[in-house]
Scaffold this active site. Structure first.
Site, PDB file in Angstrom:
ATOM      1  N   THR A  51     -40.419 -73.328 -36.871  1.00  0.00           N
ATOM      2  CA  THR A  51     -39.631 -72.099 -36.775  1.00  0.00           C
ATOM      3  C   THR A  51     -40.440 -70.882 -37.230  1.00  0.00           C
ATOM      4  OG1 THR A  51     -37.825 -70.950 -37.909  1.00  0.00           O
ATOM      5  CG2 THR A  51     -38.687 -72.849 -39.022  1.00  0.00           C
ATOM      6  N   ASP A  52     -40.069 -69.723 -36.734  1.00  0.00           N
ATOM      7  CA  ASP A  52     -40.725 -68.488 -37.194  1.00  0.00           C
ATOM      8  C   ASP A  52     -40.386 -68.177 -38.652  1.00  0.00           C
ATOM      9  OD1 ASP A  52     -38.051 -67.703 -36.857  1.00  0.00           O
ATOM     10  OD2 ASP A  52     -38.488 -66.058 -35.478  1.00  0.00           O
ATOM     11  N   GLU A  53     -39.350 -68.860 -39.185  1.00  0.00           N
ATOM     12  CA  GLU A  53     -38.922 -68.541 -40.554  1.00  0.00           C
ATOM     13  C   GLU A  53     -39.978 -68.919 -41.589  1.00  0.00           C
ATOM     14  OE1 GLU A  53     -34.812 -69.176 -41.433  1.00  0.00           O
ATOM     15  OE2 GLU A  53     -34.275 -69.142 -39.323  1.00  0.00           O
ATOM     16  N   ALA A  82     -35.940 -83.567 -35.428  1.00  0.00           N
ATOM     17  CA  ALA A  82     -34.995 -83.928 -36.496  1.00  0.00           C
ATOM     18  C   ALA A  82     -35.237 -83.047 -37.708  1.00  0.00           C
ATOM     19  CB  ALA A  82     -35.180 -85.393 -36.882  1.00  0.00           C
ATOM     20  N   LYS A 107     -39.593 -76.452 -44.046  1.00  0.00           N
ATOM     21  CA  LYS A 107     -40.234 -76.479 -42.715  1.00  0.00           C
ATOM     22  C   LYS A 107     -41.728 -76.149 -42.861  1.00  0.00           C
ATOM     23  CE  LYS A 107     -38.708 -77.012 -39.145  1.00  0.00           C
ATOM     24  NZ  LYS A 107     -38.520 -78.243 -38.338  1.00  0.00           N
ATOM     25  N   PHE A 155     -28.541 -79.573 -31.593  1.00  0.00           N
ATOM     26  CA  PHE A 155     -28.438 -78.472 -30.619  1.00  0.00           C
ATOM     27  C   PHE A 155     -29.644 -78.440 -29.662  1.00  0.00           C
ATOM     28  CE2 PHE A 155     -29.699 -73.749 -30.549  1.00  0.00           C
ATOM     29  CZ  PHE A 155     -29.142 -73.521 -29.300  1.00  0.00           C
ATOM     30  N   ILE A 156     -30.835 -78.236 -30.201  1.00  0.00           N
ATOM     31  CA  ILE A 156     -32.002 -78.118 -29.314  1.00  0.00           C
ATOM     32  C   ILE A 156     -32.330 -79.481 -28.704  1.00  0.00           C
ATOM     33  CG2 ILE A 156     -34.443 -77.438 -29.158  1.00  0.00           C
ATOM     34  CD1 ILE A 156     -33.897 -75.540 -31.546  1.00  0.00           C
ATOM     35  N   LYS A 209     -30.194 -89.509 -36.841  1.00  0.00           N
ATOM     36  CA  LYS A 209     -29.407 -90.052 -37.963  1.00  0.00           C
ATOM     37  C   LYS A 209     -27.921 -89.774 -37.796  1.00  0.00           C
ATOM     38  CE  LYS A 209     -29.411 -89.436 -43.010  1.00  0.00           C
ATOM     39  NZ  LYS A 209     -30.042 -88.663 -44.102  1.00  0.00           N
ATOM     40  N   TYR A 251     -34.739 -73.891 -46.798  1.00  0.00           N
ATOM     41  CA  TYR A 251     -34.935 -74.375 -45.424  1.00  0.00           C
ATOM     42  C   TYR A 251     -36.339 -74.050 -44.929  1.00  0.00           C
ATOM     43  CZ  TYR A 251     -35.010 -74.064 -40.312  1.00  0.00           C
ATOM     44  OH  TYR A 251     -35.382 -74.157 -38.996  1.00  0.00           O
TER      45      TYR A 251
HETATM   46  P1  NAD Z   1     -29.542 -79.174 -35.520  1.00  0.00           P
HETATM   47  O1  NAD Z   1     -29.189 -79.045 -36.955  1.00  0.00           O
HETATM   48  O2  NAD Z   1     -28.576 -78.725 -34.488  1.00  0.00           O
HETATM   49  O3  NAD Z   1     -29.901 -80.691 -35.177  1.00  0.00           O
HETATM   50  C1  NAD Z   1     -30.688 -81.498 -36.010  1.00  0.00           C
HETATM   51  C2  NAD Z   1     -30.553 -82.944 -35.545  1.00  0.00           C
HETATM   52  O4  NAD Z   1     -31.401 -83.749 -36.388  1.00  0.00           O
HETATM   53  C3  NAD Z   1     -29.140 -83.509 -35.672  1.00  0.00           C
HETATM   54  O5  NAD Z   1     -28.814 -84.233 -34.513  1.00  0.00           O
HETATM   55  C4  NAD Z   1     -29.227 -84.434 -36.887  1.00  0.00           C
HETATM   56  O6  NAD Z   1     -28.320 -85.525 -36.813  1.00  0.00           O
HETATM   57  C5  NAD Z   1     -30.671 -84.890 -36.803  1.00  0.00           C
HETATM   58  N1  NAD Z   1     -31.210 -85.324 -38.111  1.00  0.00           N
HETATM   59  C6  NAD Z   1     -31.103 -84.670 -39.294  1.00  0.00           C
HETATM   60  N2  NAD Z   1     -31.732 -85.381 -40.257  1.00  0.00           N
HETATM   61  C7  NAD Z   1     -32.278 -86.463 -39.659  1.00  0.00           C
HETATM   62  C8  NAD Z   1     -33.059 -87.555 -40.121  1.00  0.00           C
HETATM   63  N3  NAD Z   1     -33.406 -87.665 -41.407  1.00  0.00           N
HETATM   64  N4  NAD Z   1     -33.455 -88.491 -39.238  1.00  0.00           N
HETATM   65  C9  NAD Z   1     -33.087 -88.408 -37.928  1.00  0.00           C
HETATM   66  N5  NAD Z   1     -32.332 -87.409 -37.439  1.00  0.00           N
HETATM   67  C10 NAD Z   1     -31.937 -86.437 -38.297  1.00  0.00           C
HETATM   68  O7  NAD Z   1     -30.938 -78.415 -35.383  1.00  0.00           O
HETATM   69  P2  NAD Z   1     -31.520 -77.588 -34.142  1.00  0.00           P
HETATM   70  O8  NAD Z   1     -31.041 -76.202 -34.206  1.00  0.00           O
HETATM   71  O9  NAD Z   1     -31.344 -78.382 -32.906  1.00  0.00           O
HETATM   72  O10 NAD Z   1     -33.068 -77.561 -34.550  1.00  0.00           O
HETATM   73  C11 NAD Z   1     -33.957 -78.591 -34.138  1.00  0.00           C
HETATM   74  C12 NAD Z   1     -35.340 -78.277 -34.685  1.00  0.00           C
HETATM   75  O11 NAD Z   1     -35.770 -77.017 -34.184  1.00  0.00           O
HETATM   76  C13 NAD Z   1     -35.390 -78.166 -36.210  1.00  0.00           C
HETATM   77  O12 NAD Z   1     -36.603 -78.725 -36.642  1.00  0.00           O
HETATM   78  C14 NAD Z   1     -35.388 -76.684 -36.477  1.00  0.00           C
HETATM   79  O13 NAD Z   1     -36.069 -76.379 -37.672  1.00  0.00           O
HETATM   80  C15 NAD Z   1     -36.141 -76.177 -35.268  1.00  0.00           C
HETATM   81  N6  NAD Z   1     -35.824 -74.780 -34.851  1.00  0.00           N
HETATM   82  C16 NAD Z   1     -34.522 -74.410 -34.665  1.00  0.00           C
HETATM   83  C17 NAD Z   1     -34.247 -73.104 -34.244  1.00  0.00           C
HETATM   84  C18 NAD Z   1     -32.826 -72.652 -33.997  1.00  0.00           C
HETATM   85  O14 NAD Z   1     -32.609 -71.445 -33.786  1.00  0.00           O
HETATM   86  N7  NAD Z   1     -31.838 -73.528 -33.963  1.00  0.00           N
HETATM   87  C19 NAD Z   1     -35.286 -72.198 -34.054  1.00  0.00           C
HETATM   88  C20 NAD Z   1     -36.611 -72.620 -34.266  1.00  0.00           C
HETATM   89  C21 NAD Z   1     -36.855 -73.930 -34.668  1.00  0.00           C
HETATM   90  P1  TYD Z   2     -28.275 -68.020 -38.552  1.00  0.00           P
HETATM   91  O1  TYD Z   2     -27.651 -68.276 -37.228  1.00  0.00           O
HETATM   92  O2  TYD Z   2     -27.781 -68.769 -39.744  1.00  0.00           O
HETATM   93  O3  TYD Z   2     -29.846 -68.219 -38.356  1.00  0.00           O
HETATM   94  P2  TYD Z   2     -31.063 -67.884 -39.383  1.00  0.00           P
HETATM   95  O4  TYD Z   2     -30.537 -67.534 -40.703  1.00  0.00           O
HETATM   96  O5  TYD Z   2     -31.807 -69.171 -39.390  1.00  0.00           O
HETATM   97  O6  TYD Z   2     -31.806 -66.746 -38.732  1.00  0.00           O
HETATM   98  O7  TYD Z   2     -28.156 -66.466 -38.876  1.00  0.00           O
HETATM   99  C1  TYD Z   2     -28.679 -65.490 -37.993  1.00  0.00           C
HETATM  100  C2  TYD Z   2     -28.499 -64.150 -38.664  1.00  0.00           C
HETATM  101  O8  TYD Z   2     -27.102 -63.859 -38.749  1.00  0.00           O
HETATM  102  C3  TYD Z   2     -29.030 -64.106 -40.078  1.00  0.00           C
HETATM  103  O9  TYD Z   2     -29.600 -62.818 -40.320  1.00  0.00           O
HETATM  104  C4  TYD Z   2     -27.797 -64.281 -40.931  1.00  0.00           C
HETATM  105  C5  TYD Z   2     -26.692 -63.658 -40.100  1.00  0.00           C
HETATM  106  N1  TYD Z   2     -25.360 -64.274 -40.262  1.00  0.00           N
HETATM  107  C6  TYD Z   2     -24.260 -63.461 -40.551  1.00  0.00           C
HETATM  108  O10 TYD Z   2     -24.378 -62.226 -40.665  1.00  0.00           O
HETATM  109  N2  TYD Z   2     -23.039 -64.053 -40.699  1.00  0.00           N
HETATM  110  C7  TYD Z   2     -22.872 -65.408 -40.592  1.00  0.00           C
HETATM  111  O11 TYD Z   2     -21.719 -65.895 -40.763  1.00  0.00           O
HETATM  112  C8  TYD Z   2     -24.000 -66.220 -40.276  1.00  0.00           C
HETATM  113  C9  TYD Z   2     -23.854 -67.704 -40.136  1.00  0.00           C
HETATM  114  C10 TYD Z   2     -25.223 -65.610 -40.115  1.00  0.00           C
END
Ligand code: NAD
Ligand code: TYD
Length: 361
Positions: A132-134, A80, A162, A10-11, A32, A158
């Protein structure tokens, strides 16, 4: 050139598309292609000589070392990861392997590559680790937002994985002097997000008349940032961040989950012409809470604003409108990622009864 890992997620997809829209610097994408990786997101780059895709694991040190030697990147942006909290509850192993072991192997390959660089390439090199802030755990309702020095107290497999990777990155800075940067961002939303996460799941379910599963009482708070604002912050940190430093990234947009779901319902109501006179809110279904569910995240983004002059471009209102519209315009994308594996996940995480007991139109 730069090496981006996880660029098919996604990101990562948003980051690469945005990077190449702003500059001509080549990107190598090492991914991957787990269930979350989708090359369709990057199809507009096919034939673009500034973009190279390599399928592989960040934990494959030989592969990573070979890529570093071949392409000689000036920076690595590590996106990743296994990224979904609920999946980390059902199956933590992949989180340990990729987020901890994988990050360690990547870091170590980068250390060896970096040590052999000549100046000024050595001083100019950066390893940007996207976190992540988590990692900070759950905030009380009246507590101040997370600053960069907030103590680490992760709650889920998770966030614990991280947090471990952040510690490893910091250790490589302190022990080896590797010029690292760590960013901790709040919840992202926007195009290309896999529909297992709250916002795209709610949009996808609403569009197909399925229940909108809200965990617990829906009062948990997340701090939302439009994904392209995260990407612009990452570019800024790469450009001007100080090695060894951490930067929190957020948009000052704290919202309870239930408000997010109501907003999505309202926007869909406005946008979708339907003969069914859809009342999306009637699909809201309260389901069993997530174990260890963090009640509140909030990012204090003053440091990045003050030191790097970065601010988000979108408000939540503008970002969520764009996002809902993107999913409406790209229903084929949603359908394509809702494969057999996706359906198995939905069945595993949300008991069948959730879907059976609700009046689905
Ligand atoms: P995502 O799950 O959408 O994408 C992860 C990508 O990493 C995928 O394309 C997957 O194929 C690849 N991948 C997984 N394991 C791998 C490996 N061993 N080697 C190579 N590639 C691999 O995740 P995202 O939401 O795009 O998040 C990207 C990063 O940003 C993560 O590190 C996540 O912790 C961090 N992040 C995400 C959010 C969010 O809200 N989505 C917020 C803060 C930080
Ligand atoms: P999520 O998108 O999984 O992100 P994160 O847990 O990493 O913050 O969830 C965002 C918030 O939404 C979290 O408080 C959990 C809640 N949630 C639901 O209430 N229902 C759902 O089906 C999902 C996936 C998340």
């Amino acid at each position: 050139m730069i090496l981006v890992t996880g660029g098919a997620g996604f990101i990562g997809s948003n980051f690469i598309l945005d990077w190449l829209a702003q500059s001509d610097e080549t990107v190598i994408n090492l991914d991957k292609l787990t269930y979350a990786g989708n090359l369709q997101n990057l199809v507009s780059l096919s034939g673009d000589s500034r973009y190279h895709f390599v399928r592989g694991d960040i934990g494959n040190q030989e592969l990573v070392s070979g890529l570093l030697a071949q392409y000689q990147p000036r920076a690595v942006v590590n996106l990743a990861a296994e990224s979904h909290v609920d999946r980390s509850i059902h199956g933590p192993e992949a989180f340990i392997q990729t987020n901890i072991v994988g990050t360690f192997r990547l870091l170590d390959a980068v250390r060896v590559y970096w040590l052999a660089l000549d100046e000024p390439a050595k001083s100019n090199f950066r390893f940007l680790h996207v976190s992540t802030d988590e990692v900070f755990g759950s905030l009380e309702a009246d507590a101040p937002a997370f600053t960069e020095t907030h103590r680490y107290q992760p709650s889920s497999p998770y966030s614990a994985s991280k947090a471990s990777s952040d510690h490893l990155v910091n250790a490589y800075y302190k022990t080896h002097g590797l010029p690292t940067l760590v960013t901790s961002c709040s919840n992202n939303y926007g195009p290309y997000q896999f529909p297992e996460k709250l916002i795209p799941l709610m949009i996808a379910n609403a569009l197909s008349g399925k229940p909108l599963p809200v965990y617990g009482d829906g009062r948990q708070i997340r701090d939302w940032l439009y994904v392209l604002d995260h990407c612009s912050a990452l570019r800024r940190v790469l450009e001007a961040g100080k090695p060894g430093e951490a930067y929190n990234i957020g948009g000052w947009n704290e919202k309870p989950n239930i408000d997010i779901v109501h907003t999505i319902c309202t926007l869909l109501q406005e946008s979708v012409e339907t003969s069914r006179s859809a009342d999306y809110r009637s699909l809201i279904t309260y389901v069993t809470d997530r174990p260890g569910h963090d009640t509140r995240y909030a990012i204090d983004a003053q440091k990045i604003e003050r030191e790097l002059n970065w601010k988000p471009g979108e408000t939540f209102e503008s970002g969520i409108r764009k996002t809902v519209q993107w999913y409406l315009d790209n229903q084929g994308w949603i359908a394509n990622v809702q494969t057999g594996d996706y359906r198995l996940w939905i069945e595993k995480n949300y008991t069948r009864s959730v879907y059976e007991n609700t009046a689905v139109r």
